[in-house]
Design an enzyme around this catalytic site. Structure first.
Site, short mmCIF file in Angstrom:
data_model
loop_
_atom_site.label_atom_id
_atom_site.label_comp_id
_atom_site.label_asym_id
_atom_site.label_seq_id
_atom_site.Cartn_x
_atom_site.Cartn_y
_atom_site.Cartn_z
N GLU A 109 35.55 27.15 56.27
CA GLU A 109 34.56 26.33 56.68
C GLU A 109 34.64 25.80 58.06
O GLU A 109 33.30 25.55 59.04
CB GLU A 109 34.22 25.19 55.71
CG GLU A 109 33.69 25.64 54.24
CD GLU A 109 34.00 24.92 53.38
OE1 GLU A 109 34.50 23.71 53.42
OE2 GLU A 109 33.65 25.28 51.92
N ASN A 127 41.37 20.59 47.81
CA ASN A 127 40.84 20.29 49.00
C ASN A 127 39.54 19.63 48.80
O ASN A 127 38.40 20.07 48.26
CB ASN A 127 40.53 21.71 49.91
CG ASN A 127 39.60 21.48 51.02
OD1 ASN A 127 39.34 20.43 51.46
ND2 ASN A 127 38.93 22.74 51.44
N TRP A 128 39.46 18.22 49.22
CA TRP A 128 38.35 17.23 48.70
C TRP A 128 37.10 17.49 49.60
O TRP A 128 36.04 16.88 49.55
CB TRP A 128 38.62 15.86 48.50
CG TRP A 128 39.61 15.49 47.74
CD1 TRP A 128 40.10 16.39 46.74
CD2 TRP A 128 40.04 14.12 47.45
NE1 TRP A 128 40.97 15.59 45.92
CE2 TRP A 128 40.88 14.22 46.24
CE3 TRP A 128 39.74 12.85 47.81
CZ2 TRP A 128 41.39 13.19 45.51
CZ3 TRP A 128 40.41 11.72 47.32
CH2 TRP A 128 41.16 11.87 46.06
N LYS A 129 37.37 18.29 50.96
CA LYS A 129 36.25 18.41 51.57
C LYS A 129 35.72 17.24 52.04
O LYS A 129 36.45 16.23 52.35
CB LYS A 129 35.36 19.68 51.31
CG LYS A 129 35.95 20.71 50.64
CD LYS A 129 34.94 21.95 50.39
CE LYS A 129 35.74 23.23 49.95
NZ LYS A 129 34.74 24.17 49.65
N GLU A 134 41.91 33.01 50.85
CA GLU A 134 40.46 32.35 50.22
C GLU A 134 39.40 33.30 50.69
O GLU A 134 39.00 33.19 51.97
CB GLU A 134 40.27 31.14 51.02
CG GLU A 134 41.18 29.88 50.61
CD GLU A 134 40.74 28.58 50.45
OE1 GLU A 134 40.80 27.92 49.34
OE2 GLU A 134 39.84 28.34 51.44
N GLY A 153 33.24 28.03 46.81
CA GLY A 153 32.22 27.09 46.54
C GLY A 153 30.78 27.90 45.72
O GLY A 153 29.80 27.40 45.74
N SER A 181 36.76 29.04 44.12
CA SER A 181 36.20 28.94 42.73
C SER A 181 37.43 28.87 41.59
O SER A 181 37.09 29.34 40.26
CB SER A 181 35.16 29.70 42.35
OG SER A 181 34.16 29.50 43.27
N HIS A 190 40.57 26.49 57.78
CA HIS A 190 39.82 26.84 56.43
C HIS A 190 38.51 27.59 56.96
O HIS A 190 37.99 27.50 58.09
CB HIS A 190 39.26 25.51 56.02
CG HIS A 190 38.57 25.72 54.62
ND1 HIS A 190 37.16 25.76 54.38
CD2 HIS A 190 38.99 25.53 53.40
CE1 HIS A 190 37.16 26.18 53.10
NE2 HIS A 190 38.04 25.59 52.65
N GLY A 198 38.84 23.64 45.61
CA GLY A 198 37.77 22.78 46.25
C GLY A 198 37.25 21.88 45.15
O GLY A 198 37.48 20.88 44.58
N GLY A 199 36.05 22.50 44.63
CA GLY A 199 35.17 21.92 43.58
C GLY A 199 35.87 21.14 42.51
O GLY A 199 35.63 20.18 42.05
C1 PEP Z 1 38.12 25.81 49.18
O1 PEP Z 1 37.23 25.22 49.84
O2 PEP Z 1 39.36 25.81 49.71
C2 PEP Z 1 37.78 26.25 47.77
C3 PEP Z 1 38.67 27.06 47.34
O3 PEP Z 1 36.74 25.73 47.25
P1 PEP Z 1 36.20 25.96 45.85
O4 PEP Z 1 37.41 25.82 44.93
O5 PEP Z 1 35.22 25.08 45.62
O6 PEP Z 1 35.75 27.25 45.77
#
Ligand code: PEP
Length: 253
Positions: free
Chosen positions: A99, A12-14, A169, A175, A215, A97, A236-237
């Site tokens: 966010e 997920n590049w956000k 999640e 994040g 994470s 999601h 994500g990251g």
């Molecule tokens: C996400 O936003 O779906 C996510 C899991 O982010 P991160 O891996 O950065 O925690």
């Protein structure tokens, strides 16, 4: 992971990467996915989708969006429909999601409509559910997750449920660098599968890929992915770094 189900590693590049940057990053990811034992997905910002679909064409990488609007067309300024994504060659779409729920007033009611719109257009929805730290500490995590699953999937038939992916999640792990332990992640992914079994029957529940997100990184991926009810990751990251994402793909054997 379980050999009966599809293992999926989805990035997920956000709100990261311009078109040029997306082309470069995907160019680095493709070779790392060429002999992947799992399905590899990159969910890019809307504007990057055409270039991502072009670059990924003929490769093992599938392209996903991060949201859609539930209406087919009309006066919804700034929104994007399922058909628009489908025509581009997009295969997956993240829905609900945390966010989007937190910053853009996404509710279980709109998530449910979006799941329906995605399925109708032949897109695979990745439904995100998860509890806040406060809900976990209050002891209402299970009720919260079960309620999200019940409302978000209220209009999905058992036959269509086989086309839906669910991502657990925990909001406190997204994040933050704070990962759920593999036991915590497994516990909730099992809870999700048991809830799906109640709603759609055991066979359907056994066929649904349930991902963990929060994470996940090159170091902890193998341990999380070794759990029986965790069928992949939403990342994500670490998906913004080709080497890290490549190592997570490699961990999904
Ligand atoms: C996400 O936003 O779906 C996510 C899991 O982010 P991160 O891996 O950065 O925690």
């Amino acid at each position: 992971m379980n050999s009966k189900r599809k293992t999926i590693i989805a990035g997920n590049w956000k709100m990261n990467k311009t078109c040029k940057e997306a082309e470069a990053l995907l160019g680095e990811v493709l070779p790392k996915a060429s002999d992947a034992a799992c399905e590899v997905v990159v969910c890019t910002p809307y504007v990057d989708l055409p270039v991502a679909c072009r670059v990924a064409e003929g490769s093992k990488v599938k392209v996903g969006a991060q949201n859609l609007h539930f209406k087919a067309s009309g006066a919804y300024t700034g929104e994007i429909s399922a058909a628009m994504l489908q025509e581009l060659g997009v295969s997956y779409v993240i829905i609900g999601h945390s966010e989007r729920r937190e910053y853009f007033a996404e509710t279980d009611a709109t998530v449910s409509l979006k799941i329906g719109a995605a399925l109708e257009a032949g897109l695979v929805p990745i439904l995100c559910v998860g509890e806040s730290l406060e809900q976990r500490e209050q002891g209402i995590m299970s009720e919260h997750i079960r309620t999200q699953i019940k409302i978000d999937l209220a209009n999905v038939s058992a036959a269509d449920m086989g086309k839906v992916v669910v991502a657990y999640e925990p909001i406190w792990a997204i994040g933050t660098g704070k990962t759920a332990t593999s036991a915590q992640a497994q516990e909730v992914c099992k809870l999700i599968r048991d809830t799906l079994a109640e709603l759609f029957g055991a066979d359907t529940a056994e066929s649904v890929s349930i991902l963990y997100g929060g994470s996940m990184n090159a170091k902890n991926a193998a341990e999380l992915l070794s759990q029986p009810d965790i069928d992949g990751g939403l990342i994500g990251g670490a998906s913004l770094k080709a080497d890290d994402f490549g190592q997570i793909i490699a961990a999904a054997k």
